[in-house]
Design a protein around this motif. Structure first.
Motif, PDB file in Angstrom:
ATOM      1  N   ARG A 194     -55.361  -8.427 -68.542  1.00  0.00           N
ATOM      2  CA  ARG A 194     -55.474  -7.198 -67.735  1.00  0.00           C
ATOM      3  C   ARG A 194     -54.180  -6.399 -67.635  1.00  0.00           C
ATOM      4  O   ARG A 194     -53.956  -5.606 -66.724  1.00  0.00           O
ATOM      5  CB  ARG A 194     -56.008  -7.512 -66.332  1.00  0.00           C
ATOM      6  CG  ARG A 194     -57.352  -8.246 -66.371  1.00  0.00           C
ATOM      7  CD  ARG A 194     -57.849  -8.650 -65.004  1.00  0.00           C
ATOM      8  NE  ARG A 194     -57.991  -7.516 -64.126  1.00  0.00           N
ATOM      9  CZ  ARG A 194     -59.013  -6.671 -64.146  1.00  0.00           C
ATOM     10  NH1 ARG A 194     -59.974  -6.860 -65.007  1.00  0.00           N
ATOM     11  NH2 ARG A 194     -59.065  -5.666 -63.323  1.00  0.00           N
ATOM     12  N   GLN A 195     -53.249  -6.644 -68.570  1.00  0.00           N
ATOM     13  CA  GLN A 195     -51.976  -5.902 -68.606  1.00  0.00           C
ATOM     14  C   GLN A 195     -51.817  -5.292 -69.995  1.00  0.00           C
ATOM     15  O   GLN A 195     -52.143  -5.947 -70.992  1.00  0.00           O
ATOM     16  CB  GLN A 195     -50.790  -6.856 -68.421  1.00  0.00           C
ATOM     17  CG  GLN A 195     -50.632  -7.435 -67.044  1.00  0.00           C
ATOM     18  CD  GLN A 195     -49.768  -6.556 -66.158  1.00  0.00           C
ATOM     19  OE1 GLN A 195     -48.853  -5.897 -66.618  1.00  0.00           O
ATOM     20  NE2 GLN A 195     -50.096  -6.526 -64.880  1.00  0.00           N
ATOM     21  N   LYS A 241     -52.354   3.436 -74.477  1.00  0.00           N
ATOM     22  CA  LYS A 241     -52.196   1.988 -74.531  1.00  0.00           C
ATOM     23  C   LYS A 241     -51.621   1.658 -75.896  1.00  0.00           C
ATOM     24  O   LYS A 241     -52.133   2.151 -76.901  1.00  0.00           O
ATOM     25  CB  LYS A 241     -53.555   1.311 -74.444  1.00  0.00           C
ATOM     26  CG  LYS A 241     -54.179   1.273 -73.090  1.00  0.00           C
ATOM     27  CD  LYS A 241     -55.487   0.492 -73.226  1.00  0.00           C
ATOM     28  CE  LYS A 241     -56.352   0.659 -72.022  1.00  0.00           C
ATOM     29  NZ  LYS A 241     -57.703   0.123 -72.213  1.00  0.00           N
ATOM     30  N   PRO A 258     -50.845  -2.420 -65.256  1.00  0.00           N
ATOM     31  CA  PRO A 258     -52.102  -3.130 -65.036  1.00  0.00           C
ATOM     32  C   PRO A 258     -53.276  -2.259 -65.478  1.00  0.00           C
ATOM     33  O   PRO A 258     -53.224  -1.035 -65.345  1.00  0.00           O
ATOM     34  CB  PRO A 258     -52.125  -3.348 -63.523  1.00  0.00           C
ATOM     35  CG  PRO A 258     -51.258  -2.266 -62.970  1.00  0.00           C
ATOM     36  CD  PRO A 258     -50.252  -1.908 -64.023  1.00  0.00           C
ATOM     37  N   GLU A 259     -54.304  -2.923 -65.989  1.00  0.00           N
ATOM     38  CA  GLU A 259     -55.463  -2.231 -66.551  1.00  0.00           C
ATOM     39  C   GLU A 259     -56.027  -1.163 -65.605  1.00  0.00           C
ATOM     40  O   GLU A 259     -56.398  -0.069 -66.029  1.00  0.00           O
ATOM     41  CB  GLU A 259     -56.537  -3.276 -66.830  1.00  0.00           C
ATOM     42  CG  GLU A 259     -57.651  -2.798 -67.693  1.00  0.00           C
ATOM     43  CD  GLU A 259     -58.566  -3.962 -68.081  1.00  0.00           C
ATOM     44  OE1 GLU A 259     -58.645  -4.951 -67.320  1.00  0.00           O
ATOM     45  OE2 GLU A 259     -59.201  -3.858 -69.128  1.00  0.00           O
ATOM     46  N   GLU A 260     -56.053  -1.472 -64.288  1.00  0.00           N
ATOM     47  CA  GLU A 260     -56.723  -0.567 -63.356  1.00  0.00           C
ATOM     48  C   GLU A 260     -55.917   0.713 -63.098  1.00  0.00           C
ATOM     49  O   GLU A 260     -56.458   1.718 -62.655  1.00  0.00           O
ATOM     50  CB  GLU A 260     -57.079  -1.272 -62.042  1.00  0.00           C
ATOM     51  CG  GLU A 260     -55.931  -1.881 -61.263  1.00  0.00           C
ATOM     52  CD  GLU A 260     -55.453  -3.242 -61.804  1.00  0.00           C
ATOM     53  OE1 GLU A 260     -55.905  -3.674 -62.889  1.00  0.00           O
ATOM     54  OE2 GLU A 260     -54.596  -3.855 -61.136  1.00  0.00           O
ATOM     55  N   ASP A 261     -54.602   0.682 -63.368  1.00  0.00           N
ATOM     56  CA  ASP A 261     -53.797   1.893 -63.175  1.00  0.00           C
ATOM     57  C   ASP A 261     -52.571   1.810 -64.091  1.00  0.00           C
ATOM     58  O   ASP A 261     -51.487   1.395 -63.691  1.00  0.00           O
ATOM     59  CB  ASP A 261     -53.367   2.004 -61.701  1.00  0.00           C
ATOM     60  CG  ASP A 261     -52.706   3.340 -61.429  1.00  0.00           C
ATOM     61  OD1 ASP A 261     -52.597   4.159 -62.368  1.00  0.00           O
ATOM     62  OD2 ASP A 261     -52.285   3.561 -60.284  1.00  0.00           O
ATOM     63  N   LEU A 262     -52.770   2.215 -65.320  1.00  0.00           N
ATOM     64  CA  LEU A 262     -51.765   1.965 -66.359  1.00  0.00           C
ATOM     65  C   LEU A 262     -50.483   2.788 -66.186  1.00  0.00           C
ATOM     66  O   LEU A 262     -49.389   2.314 -66.489  1.00  0.00           O
ATOM     67  CB  LEU A 262     -52.365   2.290 -67.734  1.00  0.00           C
ATOM     68  CG  LEU A 262     -53.464   1.354 -68.225  1.00  0.00           C
ATOM     69  CD1 LEU A 262     -54.162   1.960 -69.434  1.00  0.00           C
ATOM     70  CD2 LEU A 262     -52.865   0.002 -68.606  1.00  0.00           C
ATOM     71  N   SER A 306     -49.603   5.417 -63.447  1.00  0.00           N
ATOM     72  CA  SER A 306     -49.142   6.125 -62.235  1.00  0.00           C
ATOM     73  C   SER A 306     -47.726   5.757 -61.825  1.00  0.00           C
ATOM     74  O   SER A 306     -46.892   6.620 -61.577  1.00  0.00           O
ATOM     75  CB  SER A 306     -50.054   5.828 -61.060  1.00  0.00           C
ATOM     76  OG  SER A 306     -51.335   6.229 -61.371  1.00  0.00           O
TER      77      SER A 306
END
Ligand SMILES: C[S@@+](CC[C@H](N)C(=O)[O-])C[C@H]1O[C@@H](n2cnc3c(N)ncnc32)[C@H](O)[C@@H]1O
Length: 330
Positions: A319-320, A312, A282-286, A288
């Protein structure tokens, strides 16, 4: 029109290269898409990722199928502005509402893009172990086999029977640039061979495994087509091969399920060799979640991880992103 798609940070370097080659189409503004830049080009180029896209135009000749297609006015805003090109086949993703207009859309694509001979719509998601999707014929030849050029190699592909994405060309070139001459490469999910055959140009030996018999059939054809003699195609589950190979470089291009094969990858790489891992994030935490998993499996095996790079690769869904993580274990 035909476009070259490049990561933003390489855009200026590649723009100059396209100018040097004299293939940058004049009179169009470039286009930005996520972390990528699209340059309109006048001809297909082997060494870049090619896509079909629309650009702000300056001439009269139609450059987009959207300028010539006849669909009800209320549906016009739904017409996709881009589609994939694999060899001479176009594959477009149409919303449900546009499916009844599929033939008209296909005909319009053929009319505007003379190098395209067949048009299909995506019939669903990429599914199953073989990672293929259903295709619906819209216009032109009802043929799914083609020859695609990418990064200086040629790939014979049956787009209905095997997985292939032209959008990974830049990523494949990036892996190639990191490879050292004389390496042993293990391509765990090889498909028709876009990594294997490219890397064979540098490697001593490439072990290329795939579960899908059609993929291995086309991989074997592509080994001959490109006259490489150091690729070993292996049909079967990679779990049966893993651990028996000690490679300098392992490629895990199965983003949906690569996490399930981390143990196999780590057991198949020599100490200090590189693993190219792919996943979705997901965009917010690619990264972790993937990095935690990599660390956990390494710990179980008594290995230590060194992360070398992460990036990326391409947008995947809203958003993925499809992401890549390069790491080594010792
Ligand atoms: C996402 S595709 C990538 C193909 C290729 N690397 C490319 O870039 O076009 C993943 C491939 O892995 C294969 N595959 C899936 N599970 C596998 C397994 N357990 N062992 C070997 N191959 C597998 C599928 O058949 C598919 O061709």
């Amino acid at each position: 029109m035909l476009a070259v798609r490049v990561p933003k940070k390489e855009a200026e370097k590649i723009r100059r290269k396209l100018l040097e080659l004299g293939v940058l189409a004049n009179g169009y503004s470039i286009k930005r898409e996520g972390g990528f830049v699209l340059f309109p080009v006048t001809e297909p180029l082997d060494s870049f990722e090619l896509v079909e896209a629309e650009f702000e135009k300056l001439e009269n000749r139609p450059h987009s199928y959207r300028e010539v297609v006849e669909v009800p006015e209320e549906l016009r805003p739904l017409l996709p502005s881009s589609f994939d090109i694999i060899g001479d086949i176009a594959i477009i993703e149409l919303p449900e509402e546009l499916m009844p207009c599929g033939r008209a859309i296909g005909e319009a694509i053929l009319k505007v893009h003379r190098h395209i001979k067949a048009v299909f719509a995506k019939g669903g998601k990429v599914e199953g172990e073989y990672r293929v999707r259903e295709l619906i014929h819209l216009a032109g030849e009802n043929r799914t086999v083609t020859i695609h050029r990418e990064n200086g190699i040629r790939l014979r592909i049956d787009v209905a029977r095997v997985y292939f994405s032209p959008r990974l060309a830049t990523e494949r070139m990036r892996v190639f640039e990191r490879a050292q001459p004389g390496e042993i490469v293990f391509d765990m999910f090889a498909g028709v061979g876009p990594y294997s055959i490219l890397l064979a140009k540098k490697a001593r030996l490439v072990f290329a495994v795939d579960l899908n018999p059609w993929a291995v059939c086309y991989l074997e054809k592509n080994v001959r087509l490109n006259r490489v003699n150091n690729v070993i195609p292996i049909l079967g589950d990679v779990r049966k091969v893993a651990g028996k190979i000690k490679a300098d470089r392992v490629i895990m291009n199965l983003p949906k399920f690569a996490d399930r094969f981390l143990r196999e990858a780590m057991l198949s790489v020599r100490p200090g060799g590189t693993i190219h891992y792919y996943g979705f994030g997901p965009e917010e935490d690619l990264y972790s979640e993937h990095e935690a998993m990599i660390r956990a499996i390494a710990r179980e095996l008594g290995l230590t991880v060194e992360f070398l790079d992460r990036r990326k690769v391409r947008p995947y869904a809203p958003r993925q992103f499809n992401i890549a993580i390069d790491f080594s274990v010792r």
